[in-house]
Write a protein that holds these residues in place. Structure first.
Motif, PDB file in Angstrom:
ATOM      1  N   PRO A 219      -1.472  30.473  22.230  1.00  0.00           N
ATOM      2  CA  PRO A 219      -1.359  31.052  20.889  1.00  0.00           C
ATOM      3  C   PRO A 219       0.001  30.737  20.257  1.00  0.00           C
ATOM      4  O   PRO A 219       1.032  30.854  20.909  1.00  0.00           O
ATOM      5  CB  PRO A 219      -1.531  32.559  21.139  1.00  0.00           C
ATOM      6  CG  PRO A 219      -2.358  32.622  22.393  1.00  0.00           C
ATOM      7  CD  PRO A 219      -1.908  31.457  23.230  1.00  0.00           C
ATOM      8  N   GLY A 220      -0.043  30.289  19.025  1.00  0.00           N
ATOM      9  CA  GLY A 220       1.197  29.991  18.300  1.00  0.00           C
ATOM     10  C   GLY A 220       1.735  28.583  18.515  1.00  0.00           C
ATOM     11  O   GLY A 220       2.753  28.212  17.925  1.00  0.00           O
ATOM     12  N   ALA A 221       1.067  27.774  19.334  1.00  0.00           N
ATOM     13  CA  ALA A 221       1.576  26.424  19.642  1.00  0.00           C
ATOM     14  C   ALA A 221       1.572  25.515  18.411  1.00  0.00           C
ATOM     15  O   ALA A 221       0.783  25.707  17.478  1.00  0.00           O
ATOM     16  CB  ALA A 221       0.706  25.784  20.728  1.00  0.00           C
ATOM     17  N   VAL A 222       2.460  24.533  18.440  1.00  0.00           N
ATOM     18  CA  VAL A 222       2.445  23.466  17.435  1.00  0.00           C
ATOM     19  C   VAL A 222       1.590  22.333  18.011  1.00  0.00           C
ATOM     20  O   VAL A 222       1.875  21.839  19.109  1.00  0.00           O
ATOM     21  CB  VAL A 222       3.879  22.961  17.142  1.00  0.00           C
ATOM     22  CG1 VAL A 222       3.852  21.729  16.245  1.00  0.00           C
ATOM     23  CG2 VAL A 222       4.702  24.080  16.510  1.00  0.00           C
ATOM     24  N   VAL A 223       0.542  21.968  17.298  1.00  0.00           N
ATOM     25  CA  VAL A 223      -0.409  20.975  17.815  1.00  0.00           C
ATOM     26  C   VAL A 223      -0.382  19.725  16.928  1.00  0.00           C
ATOM     27  O   VAL A 223      -0.633  19.804  15.721  1.00  0.00           O
ATOM     28  CB  VAL A 223      -1.839  21.563  17.871  1.00  0.00           C
ATOM     29  CG1 VAL A 223      -2.831  20.513  18.386  1.00  0.00           C
ATOM     30  CG2 VAL A 223      -1.869  22.809  18.754  1.00  0.00           C
ATOM     31  N   ILE A 224      -0.048  18.592  17.541  1.00  0.00           N
ATOM     32  CA  ILE A 224      -0.009  17.316  16.822  1.00  0.00           C
ATOM     33  C   ILE A 224      -1.189  16.482  17.313  1.00  0.00           C
ATOM     34  O   ILE A 224      -1.239  16.066  18.470  1.00  0.00           O
ATOM     35  CB  ILE A 224       1.316  16.555  17.085  1.00  0.00           C
ATOM     36  CG1 ILE A 224       2.538  17.448  16.830  1.00  0.00           C
ATOM     37  CG2 ILE A 224       1.364  15.265  16.277  1.00  0.00           C
ATOM     38  CD1 ILE A 224       2.769  17.863  15.392  1.00  0.00           C
ATOM     39  N   ASP A 225      -2.127  16.259  16.421  1.00  0.00           N
ATOM     40  CA  ASP A 225      -3.358  15.540  16.778  1.00  0.00           C
ATOM     41  C   ASP A 225      -3.252  14.094  16.290  1.00  0.00           C
ATOM     42  O   ASP A 225      -3.328  13.824  15.090  1.00  0.00           O
ATOM     43  CB  ASP A 225      -4.546  16.259  16.113  1.00  0.00           C
ATOM     44  CG  ASP A 225      -5.884  15.697  16.556  1.00  0.00           C
ATOM     45  OD1 ASP A 225      -5.905  14.693  17.302  1.00  0.00           O
ATOM     46  OD2 ASP A 225      -6.915  16.279  16.154  1.00  0.00           O
ATOM     47  N   VAL A 226      -3.074  13.186  17.232  1.00  0.00           N
ATOM     48  CA  VAL A 226      -2.907  11.770  16.877  1.00  0.00           C
ATOM     49  C   VAL A 226      -4.265  11.077  16.729  1.00  0.00           C
ATOM     50  O   VAL A 226      -4.403  10.076  16.033  1.00  0.00           O
ATOM     51  CB  VAL A 226      -2.041  11.046  17.942  1.00  0.00           C
ATOM     52  CG1 VAL A 226      -1.829   9.587  17.589  1.00  0.00           C
ATOM     53  CG2 VAL A 226      -0.693  11.743  18.111  1.00  0.00           C
ATOM     54  N   GLY A 227      -5.275  11.613  17.341  1.00  0.00           N
ATOM     55  CA  GLY A 227      -6.586  10.953  17.427  1.00  0.00           C
ATOM     56  C   GLY A 227      -7.192  10.610  16.077  1.00  0.00           C
ATOM     57  O   GLY A 227      -7.047  11.349  15.103  1.00  0.00           O
ATOM     58  N   MET A 228      -7.841   9.452  16.042  1.00  0.00           N
ATOM     59  CA  MET A 228      -8.589   9.020  14.847  1.00  0.00           C
ATOM     60  C   MET A 228      -9.924   8.518  15.361  1.00  0.00           C
ATOM     61  O   MET A 228     -10.015   7.404  15.878  1.00  0.00           O
ATOM     62  CB  MET A 228      -7.878   7.861  14.143  1.00  0.00           C
ATOM     63  CG  MET A 228      -6.587   8.235  13.446  1.00  0.00           C
ATOM     64  SD  MET A 228      -6.879   8.960  11.840  1.00  0.00           S
ATOM     65  CE  MET A 228      -7.227   7.519  10.880  1.00  0.00           C
ATOM     66  N   ASN A 229     -10.938   9.341  15.258  1.00  0.00           N
ATOM     67  CA  ASN A 229     -12.248   8.969  15.805  1.00  0.00           C
ATOM     68  C   ASN A 229     -13.273   8.981  14.682  1.00  0.00           C
ATOM     69  O   ASN A 229     -13.383   9.968  13.955  1.00  0.00           O
ATOM     70  CB  ASN A 229     -12.655   9.982  16.885  1.00  0.00           C
ATOM     71  CG  ASN A 229     -11.562  10.184  17.930  1.00  0.00           C
ATOM     72  OD1 ASN A 229     -11.327   9.323  18.752  1.00  0.00           O
ATOM     73  ND2 ASN A 229     -10.868  11.326  17.870  1.00  0.00           N
ATOM     74  N   TRP A 230     -13.987   7.881  14.560  1.00  0.00           N
ATOM     75  CA  TRP A 230     -15.007   7.777  13.509  1.00  0.00           C
ATOM     76  C   TRP A 230     -16.238   8.557  13.953  1.00  0.00           C
ATOM     77  O   TRP A 230     -16.789   8.329  15.015  1.00  0.00           O
ATOM     78  CB  TRP A 230     -15.349   6.304  13.274  1.00  0.00           C
ATOM     79  CG  TRP A 230     -16.255   6.088  12.110  1.00  0.00           C
ATOM     80  CD1 TRP A 230     -17.570   5.763  12.153  1.00  0.00           C
ATOM     81  CD2 TRP A 230     -15.899   6.178  10.726  1.00  0.00           C
ATOM     82  NE1 TRP A 230     -18.075   5.650  10.886  1.00  0.00           N
ATOM     83  CE2 TRP A 230     -17.067   5.901   9.980  1.00  0.00           C
ATOM     84  CE3 TRP A 230     -14.728   6.482  10.026  1.00  0.00           C
ATOM     85  CZ2 TRP A 230     -17.088   5.903   8.587  1.00  0.00           C
ATOM     86  CZ3 TRP A 230     -14.753   6.481   8.644  1.00  0.00           C
ATOM     87  CH2 TRP A 230     -15.924   6.189   7.931  1.00  0.00           C
TER      88      TRP A 230
END
Ligand code: NDP
Length: 279
Positions: A219-230
């Motif tokens: 809870p409260g985390a900083v989430v960086i989503d790099v994924g690029m999925n079609w």
């Protein structure tokens, strides 16, 4: 309370405005050459995006379309010509290369001083030394977005999922250098959720749609989503956004998070390369 959304565009716009001002002061615009040998729709779309972003800050962009049937020697000759041309400040090798060409050998043939994608072993080695010069653009984008979130990296538990040479590994090293305690996970990691759920900052670069779920997040985390999925006619990240947004403190959207900042870092590397070459 749902997470705040870490949009990439405001950060990208800010950096691009600074770069445009810098370029306007230069005696001649920096020149970026993209070598494209394969016929790949995603690479073509990326080249179009690069061209537009370059125009926006005043960088000259040239897409050199090579014969898809060219040999490794011919590709190396093209790279050598760009390396030796003093009017060229940055070179990108658009991937994927056609079948049969050696990608790693081609990347090693780039002049490290013009390698604005940060893929040459010299540039990766400088990242490992903690003295990056032209670091991989996506890794730079990851770090910049975390800093933009206001998260304190010093002493933070950071988990990076994915250990690719251009994203996971350099991002992990750059975060380590900012004082974080970094764990890197990969497909062989025994209990992925154990690691992700204790991360104060979680970077996900896997390439699998919506793999990281809400119950795997601290809870409260900083989430960086790099994924690029079609998927179903649009791009989705590696994180199940609808679930994770309910748990995290901040999260990057896909599209519109890491992507625009990555392209901006390519511009920044090109300006930096030109400045160093002309100094
Ligand atoms: P790679 O395919 O090179 O690496 C994927 C990594 O994910 C590998 O380290 C792999 O582990 C790991 N992995 C795969 N399955 C699992 C699993 N089940 N559990 C844990 N780890 C797993 O990918 P990239 O780093 O090049 O790209 C990752 C994603 O980021 C892709 O969706 C890509 O499209 C996107 N991307 C986005 C960019 C942007 O600007 N937005 C730029 C670059 C990439 P192992 O090493 O064990 O095989």
């Amino acid at each position: 309370m749902p997470a705040s959304i870490l949009e990439g565009k405001p950060l990208a716009d800010r950096i691009r405005a600074e770069l445009a001002a810098e370029v306007a002061q230069m005696s001649a615009p920096p020149r970026l050459v993209a070598l494209m040998a394969g016929e790949d729709a995603a690479a073509r779309a990326y080249a179009k995006m690069q061209a537009k972003a370059c125009r926006g800050v005043g960088i000259d962009y040239e897409l050199r379309e090579l014969d898809p049937a060219l040999s490794q020697d011919e590709l190396l000759a093209e790279i050598a010509a760009a390396n030796e041309d003093p009017a060229v400040n940055g070179i990108i090798l658009q991937l994927p290369l056609p079948e049969g060409l050696d990608e790693a050998a081609a990347q090693r043939a780039l002049d490290p001083a013009k390698d604005v994608d940060g893929v040459h072993p010299v540039n990766l080695g400088l990242v490992a030394e903690g003295e990056p010069l032209l670091a991989p653009c996506t890794a730079q984008a990851v770090v910049a977005l975390i800093e933009e979130s206001g998260a304190q990296l010093r002493g933070a538990e950071v988990v990076v999922v994915g250990r690719s040479v251009i994203v996971g590994k350099p991002a992990a090293l750059m975060l380590l250098d900012r004082g974080a305690t970094v764990t890197v996970c990969r497909s062989t990691t025994r209990d992925l959720a154990f690691h992700t759920s204790r991360a104060e900052v979680l970077v996900v670069a896997i390439g699998r749609a919506k793999m990281i779920r809400g119950d795997q997040i601290r809870p409260g985390a900083v989430v960086i989503d790099v994924g690029m999925n079609w998927m179903d006619g649009g791009y989705v990240g590696d994180v199940a956004f609808d679930e994770v947004v309910q748990v995290a403190g901040a999260i990057t959207p896909v599209p519109g998070g890491v992507g625009p900042v990555t392209v901006t870092m390519l511009l920044r590397n090109t300006v930096e390369a030109a400045k160093r070459q002309r100094a």
